[in-house]
Scaffold this motif. Structure first.
Motif, PDB file in Angstrom:
ATOM      1  N   GLY A 157      19.402  13.590  16.255  1.00  0.00           N
ATOM      2  CA  GLY A 157      18.745  12.429  16.853  1.00  0.00           C
ATOM      3  C   GLY A 157      17.447  12.762  17.547  1.00  0.00           C
ATOM      4  O   GLY A 157      17.006  12.013  18.437  1.00  0.00           O
ATOM      5  N   ALA A 158      16.820  13.860  17.152  1.00  0.00           N
ATOM      6  CA  ALA A 158      15.586  14.287  17.813  1.00  0.00           C
ATOM      7  C   ALA A 158      14.447  13.312  17.537  1.00  0.00           C
ATOM      8  O   ALA A 158      14.247  12.878  16.405  1.00  0.00           O
ATOM      9  N   ARG A 159      13.700  12.992  18.575  1.00  0.00           N
ATOM     10  CA  ARG A 159      12.546  12.102  18.424  1.00  0.00           C
ATOM     11  C   ARG A 159      11.285  12.936  18.207  1.00  0.00           C
ATOM     12  O   ARG A 159      11.168  14.037  18.746  1.00  0.00           O
ATOM     13  N   ASN A 160      10.379  12.388  17.434  1.00  0.00           N
ATOM     14  CA  ASN A 160       9.127  13.086  17.171  1.00  0.00           C
ATOM     15  C   ASN A 160       8.009  12.390  17.925  1.00  0.00           C
ATOM     16  O   ASN A 160       7.692  11.232  17.654  1.00  0.00           O
ATOM     17  N   LEU A 180      17.656  -0.895  16.598  1.00  0.00           N
ATOM     18  CA  LEU A 180      18.239   0.318  16.019  1.00  0.00           C
ATOM     19  C   LEU A 180      19.625   0.585  16.602  1.00  0.00           C
ATOM     20  O   LEU A 180      20.553   0.960  15.877  1.00  0.00           O
ATOM     21  N   ARG A 181      19.780   0.398  17.912  1.00  0.00           N
ATOM     22  CA  ARG A 181      21.086   0.620  18.534  1.00  0.00           C
ATOM     23  C   ARG A 181      22.142  -0.326  17.958  1.00  0.00           C
ATOM     24  O   ARG A 181      23.288   0.069  17.728  1.00  0.00           O
ATOM     25  N   LYS A 182      21.753  -1.568  17.709  1.00  0.00           N
ATOM     26  CA  LYS A 182      22.699  -2.528  17.110  1.00  0.00           C
ATOM     27  C   LYS A 182      23.057  -2.119  15.682  1.00  0.00           C
ATOM     28  O   LYS A 182      24.217  -2.209  15.276  1.00  0.00           O
ATOM     29  N   ARG A 183      22.059  -1.668  14.919  1.00  0.00           N
ATOM     30  CA  ARG A 183      22.318  -1.238  13.541  1.00  0.00           C
ATOM     31  C   ARG A 183      23.253  -0.036  13.506  1.00  0.00           C
ATOM     32  O   ARG A 183      24.171   0.034  12.677  1.00  0.00           O
ATOM     33  N   LEU A 184      23.040   0.898  14.415  1.00  0.00           N
ATOM     34  CA  LEU A 184      23.902   2.074  14.457  1.00  0.00           C
ATOM     35  C   LEU A 184      25.327   1.704  14.873  1.00  0.00           C
ATOM     36  O   LEU A 184      26.304   2.197  14.299  1.00  0.00           O
ATOM     37  N   ARG A 185      25.461   0.838  15.901  1.00  0.00           N
ATOM     38  CA  ARG A 185      26.795   0.413  16.325  1.00  0.00           C
ATOM     39  C   ARG A 185      27.532  -0.291  15.194  1.00  0.00           C
ATOM     40  O   ARG A 185      28.731  -0.073  14.981  1.00  0.00           O
ATOM     41  N   LYS A 186      26.797  -1.116  14.441  1.00  0.00           N
ATOM     42  CA  LYS A 186      27.404  -1.819  13.317  1.00  0.00           C
ATOM     43  C   LYS A 186      27.808  -0.850  12.212  1.00  0.00           C
ATOM     44  O   LYS A 186      28.872  -0.984  11.603  1.00  0.00           O
ATOM     45  N   MET A 225      24.244   8.211  19.013  1.00  0.00           N
ATOM     46  CA  MET A 225      24.179   7.097  19.955  1.00  0.00           C
ATOM     47  C   MET A 225      23.627   7.544  21.311  1.00  0.00           C
ATOM     48  O   MET A 225      22.901   6.795  21.964  1.00  0.00           O
ATOM     49  N   PHE A 226      23.953   8.767  21.718  1.00  0.00           N
ATOM     50  CA  PHE A 226      23.388   9.301  22.962  1.00  0.00           C
ATOM     51  C   PHE A 226      21.877   9.489  22.827  1.00  0.00           C
ATOM     52  O   PHE A 226      21.121   9.237  23.769  1.00  0.00           O
ATOM     53  N   SER A 227      21.429   9.917  21.660  1.00  0.00           N
ATOM     54  CA  SER A 227      20.000  10.167  21.435  1.00  0.00           C
ATOM     55  C   SER A 227      19.173   8.887  21.529  1.00  0.00           C
ATOM     56  O   SER A 227      18.032   8.923  21.990  1.00  0.00           O
ATOM     57  N   VAL A 228      19.748   7.776  21.072  1.00  0.00           N
ATOM     58  CA  VAL A 228      18.987   6.514  21.077  1.00  0.00           C
ATOM     59  C   VAL A 228      19.290   5.657  22.301  1.00  0.00           C
ATOM     60  O   VAL A 228      18.693   4.583  22.462  1.00  0.00           O
ATOM     61  N   LYS A 251      20.957   7.298  29.336  1.00  0.00           N
ATOM     62  CA  LYS A 251      21.867   8.297  28.786  1.00  0.00           C
ATOM     63  C   LYS A 251      23.064   8.576  29.698  1.00  0.00           C
ATOM     64  O   LYS A 251      24.186   8.745  29.218  1.00  0.00           O
ATOM     65  N   MET A 252      22.857   8.632  30.996  1.00  0.00           N
ATOM     66  CA  MET A 252      23.971   8.870  31.904  1.00  0.00           C
ATOM     67  C   MET A 252      24.952   7.706  31.870  1.00  0.00           C
ATOM     68  O   MET A 252      26.176   7.895  31.908  1.00  0.00           O
ATOM     69  N   ALA A 253      24.422   6.496  31.798  1.00  0.00           N
ATOM     70  CA  ALA A 253      25.290   5.314  31.709  1.00  0.00           C
ATOM     71  C   ALA A 253      26.088   5.331  30.414  1.00  0.00           C
ATOM     72  O   ALA A 253      27.266   4.954  30.396  1.00  0.00           O
ATOM     73  N   TYR A 254      25.449   5.792  29.332  1.00  0.00           N
ATOM     74  CA  TYR A 254      26.171   5.877  28.056  1.00  0.00           C
ATOM     75  C   TYR A 254      27.320   6.880  28.159  1.00  0.00           C
ATOM     76  O   TYR A 254      28.423   6.638  27.656  1.00  0.00           O
TER      77      TYR A 254
END
Length: 247
Positions: free
Chosen positions: A114-117, A138-144, A199-202, A206-209
Motif C-alpha cells: 500500500g505504499a504511496r508514491n 477508494l476506501r469504499k471500493r476496497l471495503r466492498k 486498509m491501514f495504508s489508505v 491510522k490509529m483510529a483504524y
C-alpha cells in the motif's frame, strides 16, 4: 518543466516497478505465512503427536529444510526492495525526493503493498485498478472488494478451531488432514494480513483504524510472537544437537 527528462524517467521506472514490487510483496507475505505454519503450527502438532523418534526426526528435517529454503528466498528478495527504493528516489525530481517515504516498506517488505508514491500525487498502485487516489471512494471500493472474501475467510476459522480441539487424535494420525489444517491456517493469516495492510495504508486516521480493527491486529500479531519464540527455540535446539554431536 513538468515534462522534464528526469520526470519522464521517473514515471517510466515507477510504472514498471510498481506491478513487480506488488507481486514481490505478496510473495514475501506468503512466505511469512508459510514460515508461521512451519515454525509454529507444525511443532505444536508434533509435540502432541505419538510419532516415533525416527519419524519425528524426518519431519523435523523436512521442516528445517523447507524453512531454510524460504528464509533464503526472503534474503534474495529483500534487497530488491532497497534497490527499488534507492532507484526511484534518485530518479525522482528533487522537490518530490523524500527519502523517509517508503523506508518502512524496505524494512518490512509487505508494507510495499500500500505504499504511496509522492511524485504520482501520493497515489497507490493496485492490480486491475492501476493508480488510485487515496480518498473515500477508494476506501469504499476496497471495503466492498474485501467484504465477501473476508467473510468466507472468517468463517474458515471456526472449522479449523473445532478440528484442532475435537479431532486431535485423528489429525495426528492423518497427514492429509493435518496438511489441510496447516494450509487453512496459512490462508487465514495471509488474508487478514493482506487486508489489514491495504486498509491501514489508505486509512485517513491510522490509529483510529487500528483501534476499530484490533481483533484483526491480534490475529496477525499473535502468530508472529509465537513465530519469534519458535526461532529462538530452533536456535537452541540446533545448539543442543551440535553440543551432543561434539560429545
Amino acid at each position: 518543466m513538468n515534462d522534464s527528462p528526469t520526470r519522464r524517467l521517473h514515471h517510466k521506472l515507477v510504472e514498471r516497478f510498481s506491478p513487480v514490487m506488488f507481486v514481490l510483496s505478496l510473495v514475501f507475505l506468503a512466505i511469512i505465512a508459510t514460515l508461521i505454519v512451519l515454525w509454529v503450527d507444525v511443532p505444536r502438532f508434533a509435540e502432541a503427536s505419538d510419532a516415533g523418534g525416527a519419524t519425528r526426526e524426518v519431519d523435523d528435517s523436512l521442516v528445517s529444510s523447507a524453512g531454510a529454503a524460504l528464509v533464503a528466498t526472503c534474503c534474495l528478495i529483500w534487497p530488491v526492495f532497497w534497490v527499488d527504493f534507492v532507484v526511484t528516489r534518485l530518479s525522482c525530481p528533487r522537490e518530490h525526493r523524500r527519502w523517509r517515504d517508503g523506508l518502512f516498506a524496505c524494512l518490512v517488505p509487505p508494507l510495499r503493498l500500500g505504499a504511496r508514491n509522492p511524485e504520482m500525487g501520493s497515489r497507490i498502485w493496485l492490480p486491475g485498478w492501476s493508480w488510485c487516489d487515496v480518498n473515500d471512494e477508494l476506501r469504499k471500493r476496497l471495503r466492498k472488494s474485501f467484504g465477501g472474501p473476508m467473510i468466507v475467510i472468517a468463517l474458515m476459522i471456526l472449522p479449523v478451531l473445532l478440528a484442532e480441539f475435537s479431532m486431535q487424535a485423528r489429525i495426528q494420525n492423518n497427514h492429509w488432514l493435518r496438511g489441510l489444517l496447516h494450509v487453512g491456517t496459512a490462508v487465514i493469516w495471509f488474508a487478514f494480513a493482506f487486508e489489514f495492510i491495504l486498509m491501514f495504508s489508505v486509512a485517513e486516521k491510522k490509529m483510529a483504524y487500528c483501534k476499530d480493527h484490533w481483533i484483526d491486529l491480534v490475529i496477525i500479531l499473535l502468530p508472529l510472537v509465537s513465530f519469534l519464540r519458535s526461532i529462538r527455540a530452533i536456535r537452541a535446539l540446533r545448539l543442543a544437537k551440535l553440543a551432543k554431536a561434539q560429545q
